[in-house]
Design an enzyme around this catalytic site. Structure first.
Site, short mmCIF file in Angstrom:
data_model
loop_
_atom_site.label_atom_id
_atom_site.label_comp_id
_atom_site.label_asym_id
_atom_site.label_seq_id
_atom_site.Cartn_x
_atom_site.Cartn_y
_atom_site.Cartn_z
N CYS A 28 -0.05 -9.84 10.10
CA CYS A 28 -0.85 -8.73 10.62
C CYS A 28 -0.27 -7.39 10.17
O CYS A 28 0.71 -6.90 10.74
CB CYS A 28 -0.89 -8.81 12.14
SG CYS A 28 -1.79 -7.44 12.88
N CYS A 39 -0.37 -4.66 12.82
CA CYS A 39 0.67 -4.75 13.86
C CYS A 39 2.03 -4.33 13.31
O CYS A 39 2.79 -3.65 13.98
CB CYS A 39 0.83 -6.19 14.37
SG CYS A 39 -0.70 -7.05 14.64
N ASP A 40 2.34 -4.79 12.11
CA ASP A 40 3.72 -4.67 11.62
C ASP A 40 3.90 -3.75 10.42
O ASP A 40 5.04 -3.47 10.02
CB ASP A 40 4.24 -6.08 11.23
CG ASP A 40 4.18 -7.03 12.40
OD1 ASP A 40 4.40 -6.57 13.53
OD2 ASP A 40 3.91 -8.22 12.19
#
Ligand code: NDP
Length: 314
Positions: A134, A137-138
């Protein structure tokens, strides 16, 4: 044992839409969110193709709206993970967190799908230490660093474009000579100077002891192997339906998607309905998931009314 009329499993667009319709039909639905509350859209940034948001909307904000609407209609939303089901008995039995078992007259499955992994030992070992599925997200952790994205679909393109805003160099690894992504996404990727596409490229290994330092790739056309230094490795090769707990309980296709009767959300088990990505391997859009969520609630409502009518005549 708690006995509910309508139990909804999953909290993506399908589950929340089913909840809105089931609440309005007075089915008093109880919805168990699962671990990934809000589903895959919680990992998305801008959603531009959901009708009703002319300026676009952030995925998590959209899911907050879905949840708020379901709550306002009276859905009992509970945090919990369904660990097993028994559809051979009626009312159906659904166990939450391996501890609490509920009885449900109708069950709506909207458990969605999850990211697929390559299956390399190094990928699992370095997951969370440079390996991710992701970018949204990261990606922030890799600002100004060099990263790779594997995959050739819309997700891979989206992830590569997202990362290209943060990173000076994004390697996009495509295993064949063509992408599955839409033309518009491919064109955006090809025009981005921070993205380098590696065609015919397969990942052999992700290198690094405690953090990703490089990847070993094979060009399947030239048969050449090379190590490319990177700090982040993002896997974007598609999704797997979250249906393992239903194996042996309802009909699944060979890829694990729930089989529904054409034009409906009926499964092969009476009183069990399926909607969203758990049963849709083709469209997989938020709007189609929401549409089938609506269908599932309507199917459940009609089915329950029919059952009650039959019982009343017995
Ligand atoms: P897809 O199934 O469309 O694409 C998966 C990609 O990963 C393919 O290029 C496939 O290659 C590749 N792949 C699969 N397994 C491996 C492997 N082991 N090693 C290397 N590469 C691999 O999945 P997506 O998640 O990209 O998209 C799913 C659906 O969601 C699609 O319908 C897509 O259009 C939609 N979507 C739409 C978006 C939007 O509209 N903004 C954003 C994201 C997704 P191959 O082709 O060789 O099989």
């Amino acid at each position: 044992m708690e006995h509910v009329k309508c139990l909804i499993i999953g909290s993506g667009p399908a589950g929340y839409t089913a909840a809105i319709y089931a609440s309005r039909a007075n089915l008093k639905p109880v919805l168990y969110t699962g671990v990934e509350v809000g589903g895959q859209l919680m990992q998305t940034t801008e959603v531009e193709n959901y009708p009703g948001y002319p300026k676009g909307v952030q995925g998590p904000a959209m899911m907050d709206d879905f949840k708020a609407q379901a709550e306002r209609m009276g859905t009992d939303i509970r945090w919990g993970y369904v660990t097993s089901v028994d559809f051979s008995v009626y009312p159906h039995q659904v166990t939450i967190d391996e501890s609490t078992t509920l009885l449900a007259d109708a069950v709506i499955i909207s458990t969605g799908a999850s990211a697929k992994w390559l299956g390399l030992e190094s990928e699992a070992r370095l997951n969370g230490y440079g390996v991710s599925a992701c970018a949204v997200c990261d990606g922030f952790f890799y600002k100004n660093l060099e990263v790779a994205v594997v995959g050739g679909g819309d997700t891979a393109c989206e992830e590569a474009l997202y990362l290209a805003n943060l990173c000076p160099k994004v390697h996009l690894l495509v295993r064949s000579n063509k992408m599955r992504a839409s033309q518009v996404m491919q064109a955006r990727v090809e025009a981005n100077p921070n993205i380098q596409i590696h065609w015919h490229t397969q990942t052999l290994e992700i290198l690094g002891d405690t953090q990703v330092t490089a990847m070993r790739v094979l060009n399947t056309q030239t048969n050449e192997t090379s190590d490319i230094p990177i700090q982040g490795f993002f896997v974007a090769i598609g999704h797997k339906p979250n249906t393992d707990i239903f194996k042996g309980q309802i009909d699944l296709n060979p890829e694990g998607y729930i089989v529904t009767k054409a034009g409906s959300t009926y499964t092969n088990v009476a009183g069990v309905f399926a909607c969203g990505d758990a049963q849709d391997s083709i469209y997989r859009q938020a709007v189609t998931a929401a549409g089938t969520g609506c269908m599932a609630a309507l199917d459940a409502e009609r089915w329950l009314s029919h059952e009650e009518f039959v019982k009343s005549q017995a």
